[in-house]
Structures are given as C-alpha cells and as structure tokens.
Design a protein around this motif. Structure first.
Motif, short mmCIF file in Angstrom:
data_model
loop_
_atom_site.label_atom_id
_atom_site.label_comp_id
_atom_site.label_asym_id
_atom_site.label_seq_id
_atom_site.Cartn_x
_atom_site.Cartn_y
_atom_site.Cartn_z
N PHE A 1 19.64 26.10 65.26
CA PHE A 1 18.28 26.62 65.39
C PHE A 1 17.36 26.12 64.28
O PHE A 1 16.22 25.77 64.53
N THR B 1 10.28 21.37 65.65
CA THR B 1 9.16 21.78 66.48
C THR B 1 7.96 22.25 65.66
O THR B 1 6.83 21.93 65.97
N PHE B 2 8.24 23.04 64.60
CA PHE B 2 7.12 23.65 63.86
C PHE B 2 6.86 22.97 62.52
O PHE B 2 5.96 23.33 61.80
N MET C 1 5.95 31.52 64.34
CA MET C 1 6.50 31.93 65.63
C MET C 1 6.03 33.33 66.02
O MET C 1 6.82 34.22 66.21
N LEU D 1 11.58 28.39 71.72
CA LEU D 1 12.30 28.57 70.45
C LEU D 1 12.00 29.93 69.86
O LEU D 1 12.89 30.62 69.36
N LEU E 1 21.26 29.77 73.19
CA LEU E 1 20.85 28.36 73.26
C LEU E 1 20.30 28.02 74.64
O LEU E 1 19.59 27.02 74.80
N SER F 1 16.52 28.79 74.69
CA SER F 1 15.70 27.75 74.04
C SER F 1 15.95 26.38 74.65
O SER F 1 15.66 25.36 74.05
N GLN G 1 16.18 22.79 65.13
CA GLN G 1 15.24 22.82 66.26
C GLN G 1 13.89 23.39 65.82
O GLN G 1 12.84 22.87 66.20
N ARG H 1 13.30 23.65 74.59
CA ARG H 1 12.88 23.21 73.25
C ARG H 1 11.36 23.23 73.04
O ARG H 1 10.85 22.49 72.22
#
Lengths: 485, 220
Positions: free
Chosen positions: B198, B205-206, B214, A156, A145, A148, B201, A151
């Motif tokens: 994750f 983001t995506f 990614m 990520l 964590l 990342s 997150q 962010r």
C-alpha cells in the motif's frame, strides 16, 4: 462421511486459490475460477443435505462445527460466490477491454477471489471462537487489495480506510475474544477446549456474567464494524463504490452475513450467561440506528454503487434488529431476510455493474434510459430495485413484513421508526432509479455480451420464495431459528 | 503478604509496556517510532517468557519465541526496509499537539482501568491488574491511530495495538490456544506485507505518504 464433505468444501477454494495464483494470467483463468466456485457450491449442497438429515455435528477433533444455522450461511455463501464468479467472467473482460485492468490485476483478482471464499467458509464452519477471528481478519486481508484493484486515488483511499477501520474494529473483537476465553478458562480449565463454541455452549450458564457482558460489547463493536453498523460503517460505502463490482457484490451479499454470524454465535453464549436481554437490546439499538441513518443518507447519494451500499447498511441494520429481538419468529425472519438481501443485493450489483459500464460512469445523473439500449440490464435493475424496496410479491416483502409484525407485537414503539425509515428509503431509491431505467438514453453498447443470467436466477429465487416457501426449507429455517434462542 | 518476585517482575514489565505506549504517542520521528515498537515487542516477549516460567505452561514458551521472532525482529526489520526504500527515514510529523494528546492518553488510561476493574476483581494470582494495563495500552494505540497523519505511523500504531492485545492474552488468560496464536501471527505478518504494498501504491498515486491527501471520499 461428513468430514469428507467439509474437507471438499474447504479444500476446493483453497486449492483453487493456489491454482489461480499460478495460472491467473491465462486466458482460461475466469473459467477455472467459475469451475472452482461451482465445485465449492456442489460440496456445500452435499454438506447441507447431510446436516439437515442428521442434525448438528462436530468434525475434525471438534475443530469444526456444523448446525442448521451456519450451514444455511454456507450454502448461501457458496451459491452467491458461484453466481458472482459467473458474472465476473464477462464483466472483468469488459473492464480489461476498456483498459481499466491489466492481466496482472486480473491474476490477483482471481486468486484472491478463491481465497476470500475460503476464509469466509472457514469463519462460518469453525468451532473455535479464536479461529473465527483469524478467518475474519484474513477475509479483510484478501479483499483489501481487491478494493484498490483499479489503483485510482479514490480506490486507494477507500482501501486504506477499509483496512484501517476494519483492522481496528477486528482488534477490538480480539479483545472481546480474549475476555471470553478469560471467563471460559475459569470454568473449562486451560487448554484448547476453552474457546470451542460447543463446549462454551454447554457451560454458558456458569460463565461469569460481568466478563461476558464486557466481552460482548467488544465483540459486537468489533464484528459490527464488519457488518457495517452505524456509527462504524464509514468504510463500507467507499469500499463498495470504489472496488470492482463483483467484489462489491460479495462484500455486500456475503461478508456482512459472515460477520453477523460471528456476532450471533457470541450472542447465544452471552444470553445463556446473563439470562437477560442485554445482548438483544444492544443489537436492537445498533440495528435501529443503522436503519434510520442509512435511510437518511440514501437520498444524498450521487454514485449508484454508493447508494446501494447504504441500502446494504439499512438491511443489515434490519437483520441485526430482528436477531436482537430474538425468539423463534424474529430469528426466522432475520435469516429469511439475510437470504433475500444477499440474493437481491448481489443481483442488483450485477445489473448496476453492467449499467455503469454502458454509461461509462457510476454517477447516477449521467446514466439514463437503460431500457432503450439494453432491456435486460434495465429490467434486471428495475426488478432488483423493486425487490430490495420490499415490493410484493418478492421475498424481501415477506421477510420485512415478518420483522415488522414481530416488532409491532414485541416492541410497538419501534414500528413507526422502522416504517418511516423504509418509506424514506423507498422514496430515495425509487426516485433515483426510475430515470435511470426509463427515459432517453446516453448509453453505449458493450464490447462483450453481459452476463445477466445470474441476475434473473437470483431474482427468480427471491420471487419464488416470496410466493411459496417449500416445507423442507421452512422446516430447516425453523430449526436454525430455534438454535439461536 | 509478600508478592512473589516473578509477579513483581511482570508488573514492572507491564508498567514498561504502558510507558512505551506513551512514548510512542509522543514520538514525532518515524525512525524512533519503529525502534520503540521493537522495544515494546521485546518487553512483551520477556513478559510472556516470565509467565511461561512461573506457570510452567509449555506452549507459552513457543508464544514468547514467536513474539521475539515476529515483533522484535521480522516486523521492525520489514518496517526499516520500507522506510529506507520509501525515503521517509528522517520524516518528522509536524501536526501533533503533544500536551493535549498526552492528557487525552491519561484520561484513556483512567477509563481503561475503570472498565477493567470488575474483571480484575475476578482474576486470580498473577493476572490481577494486568488487564487494566493491557486495555490501557490498546486504547493508547487507538488514540495514536487517530492523531497520526502519516501512513507509516498509523501502521506502527496498528501493530502496537496488536501488542497490547497480545499482552492481554498472555498475562490475563495465560495464553490463547497455540493454533489461535499462530493464526493471529500469520494475519499480522500478511497485514504488514499488504501495508508495505500500500505504501508504494499510495506514494505512486499521491506522491506523498500523508493521508491528509486521502480525504476526498465524503458524503456531502
């Protein structure tokens, strides 16, 4: 007495992690973080002196084992963790000032930083091959964590790659551990003692060679993913480039060493069982491949942290190669190089972190003329680069020289390959760092004064050790090298 | 020579484990994948229980209970909650060439059996041949991680990899020491939580849980 010191060593970071999980958002969290790391370092010094005086010992019902080899890594880990915490105090404040980090993120960072130190120290001091695995996996979990933390899409991606690849790698290491247990059970019987390294070490001659051979392959590939050995390295440059700089410094300077320590513990057992150079050959192969591939990739890098991440792969390859050769001299050289690499590489990351903050980018072509705006950052980076490239009189030269002369003696055919790779690495890194340090500038001043004392303390240590190695230290390293066979 | 009933039963469970690993490899729907994972956990818990019973190793009972609690209840429940909250319950993976994957899986099983052959020779009693199956299911999970493009199915593959390793530990060595097993269980639990964080997150983001987004970080 020694159990008291060990308890302090392990409980201080654990307690610190707990404290910072509660108080991580306070304005004094950074100071608390440094204080805890400082106390951990003091405990490690006390433990080290004790072990060097009275030799290897088992502690807490044989669950922990300290000898000259792992206490050397304990001291190194605690020291670099302490200086990194000093560096991270102003660094993270500047990041917050630049709006890259929120208080919540810093909260997570401080508490995970202490937990990460705790897991590494457990992995180093435990006597149980199973607990080594658990602690290594926990070390991944505490840092993933942090990688990342910003962010951003790329951070990520880097963290996901780190998590998945190291997860798979470490799962293979678990299979290796199971095989080791399978072989040990037949000799030591069922129950808790069959995974204790000290017990395994006593009966290593009786362990079934075919099983141990397969176990070592799995262990090397598994922990090798963590060391960053080619071709299992692809998480490493991403994680180092995208994570916050203090995290890059501890990943590169410490975590890789801890993983290598786990491999070395296994190697001692496998050598005892097989009585051949199988494990060493395997490590030499992986090491040599890592050195060569990393050197070739260095010149293609555009991101400064990514480039130094590849340099870490190169140096870990060199250390793995040295340990693979085995024998007192090569092991000594490997340990020396581990020390030098940890100190130098973390110093470089500190300087690089501030340089990137000044320039507002990690792209090398846009960082220029550091010496003009900030001589300390510029000189820190320049001297660190000289040191890591193995220029005399820095200590890296001494350890690389020792590794290469041993290779020349034992495996002459590897010498030209190693020298060529080091030459390529030299040209690549020097060519890129030179315009960054000298020349016209584009950099801006920082909102907080940078912390460069750790950089120069590290480099000074590397310089002193390059010029003169105190007999106390030399003796300690020699004893530890003898333990590795 | 007759094979004792308990051993036959363990062999049956081992075969089931391998079968489920193949089924997971071919499963396109995420919801079914998680259910298969729960079944795999159940088979694992049962086989641990049988080994505990036949060898009367008490710590294996704890291990079986731990598996039941963690792999059959807690983790599938967590995953179900996650896919519900992420709204990917009915997602189907499209980019999956099942016949080729199955053939590759078959080749991996043969490879795993060959790799484990010298070890199986050494094993006594109930453990014979099981290492091969455990290694094969580990390899199948690895293959699944390689072929999947959705973050959730990669994580299920990761967890089923752990199942294969657990099977190796309990059937081939009659269980690791309890402290190690507890540590591993804790790691797996924490890992699942972090994976959950994750997912959110990544989606934030995506705007998708496809990991094909990614693949930006490369050396060119």
């Amino acid at each position: 007495m020694i159990d008291l010191q060990l308890m302090a060593l392990l409980l201080i970071p654990l307690f610190g992690g707990g404290m910072l999980a509660v108080f991580g958002s306070r304005s004094w969290a950074a100071e608390l973080n440094s204080l805890m790391s400082g106390l951990t370092f003091l405990a490690s010094v006390a433990l080290t002196m004790r072990v060097i005086d009275s030799g290897p010992q088992v502690v807490f019902g044989e669950q922990f084992f300290i000898d000259q080899f792992n206490v050397f890594l304990v001291a190194l880990t605690a020291f670099v963790a302490f200086t990194t915490s000093l560096f991270s105090r102003p660094y993270m404040r500047i990041e917050q000032h630049h709006g890259k980090l929120s208080t919540g993120m810093l909260h997570l960072y401080y508490s995970m930083y202490q937990m990460f130190t705790f897991t590494m120290l457990v992995a180093l001091t435990t006597n149980n091959m199973g607990i080594i695995w658990v602690a290594m996996e926990a070390a991944t979990l505490t840092t993933v964590l942090l990688v990342s933390l910003y962010r951003t899409p790329s951070s990520l991606e880097a963290a996901w790659k780190y998590f998945i690849l190291c997860g798979v790698g470490i799962a293979l290491a678990l299979f290796g551990t199971i095989l080791l247990y399978f072989a040990a059970e037949r000799v030591l019987g069922e129950g808790g003692t069959a995974l204790l390294w000290t017990h395994l070490n006593q009966v290593k001659g009786e362990l079934e060679p075919t099983v141990l051979k397969l176990a070592f392959i799995f262990l090397l590939v598994g922990y090798g993913t963590k060391i960053g050995l080619v071709p299992l390295h692809s998480w490493l440059p991403d994680a180092h480039a995208e994570g916050p700089t203090p995290v890059s410094a501890v990943l590169s300077g410490l975590l890789l060493n801890v993983a290598l320590c786990a491999v070395m513990r296994s190697k001692v057992l496998v050598d005892g069982s097989l009585k051949t150079h199988f494990a060493g050959n395997l490590m030499m192969g992986f090491g040599l491949l890592s050195v060569v591939v990393a050197a070739l990739f260095l010149s293609r890098q555009k991101d400064i942290k990514r480039m130094f991440a590849y340099s870490s792969i190169e140096h870990m390859g060199l250390i793995t190669f040295a340990f693979g050769m085995g024998g007192p001299v090569a092991n000594f050289a490997g340990m020396l190089h581990m020390t030098m690499h940890s100190l130098t590489k973390s110093a470089i990351f500190f300087a690089v972190g501030h340089a990137a903050q000044k320039a507002g980018t990690q792209q090398m072509e846009r960082i220029r003329g550091l010496l003009q705006v900030s001589p300390t950052v510029g000189w820190g980076l320049a001297l660190g680069t000289f040191a890591i490239l193995g220029m005399p009189p820095f200590g890296v030269f001494a350890s690389e020289f020792l590794i290469i002369t041993t290779a020349m003696h034992e495996y002459p055919w590897t010498t030209p390959i190693l020298l060529a790779a080091l030459g390529i690495a030299f040209a690549a890194i020097f060519g890129k760092i030179q315009p960054i340090v000298f020349g016209e500038t584009t950099a801006k001043p920082l909102p907080h004064p940078p912390a460069l004392i750790p950089v120069f303390v590290h480099l000074l240590l590397v310089l002193i050790l390059g010029l003169y190695m105190p007999p106390y230290l030399a003796n300690w390293y020699r004893q530890a090298a003898a333990l590795l066979g | 020579m007759t094979i004792p009933l308990s051993l036959q039963f363990i062999n049956l469970l081992a075969a089931l484990l391998l079968l489920i690993a193949f089924a997971m490899l071919a499963q396109r729907r995420i919801l079914s994948l998680i259910n298969l994972f729960a079944w795999q956990g159940a088979v694992l818990a049962l086989s641990t229980f049988v080994v505990a019973y036949t060898t009367s190793q008490h710590h294996l009972y704890y291990s079986a209970a731990l598996t039941l609690l963690l792999k059959v209840m807690v983790l599938p429940w967590l995953l179900h909650r996650l896919i519900h909250r992420l709204n990917v319950r009915w997602d189907v993976e499209t980019l999956l060439n099942i016949p080729t994957t199955m053939l590759a899986g078959l080749a991996l099983v043969i490879f795993a059996f060959n790799l484990a052959a010298p070890i199986s020779q050494l094993a006594q009693g109930i453990t014979r041949g099981l290492i091969g199956i455990a290694l094969a299911s580990v390899m199948l999970s690895l293959l699944m991680m390689l072929t999947r493009r959705k973050a959730v199915s990669q994580v299920v593959a990761f967890l089923s990899l752990e199942n294969g390793l657990f099977f190796a530990a309990t059937s081939a060595t009659q269980g690791m020491p309890l402290v190690v097993e507890l540590g591993i269980a804790l790691d797996v639990l924490v890992a699942t939580f972090i994976f959950g964080i994750f997912f959110f997150q990544i989606r934030e983001t995506f705007e998708s849980l496809d990991i094909t987004h990614m693949e930006k970080l490369k050396d060119d």
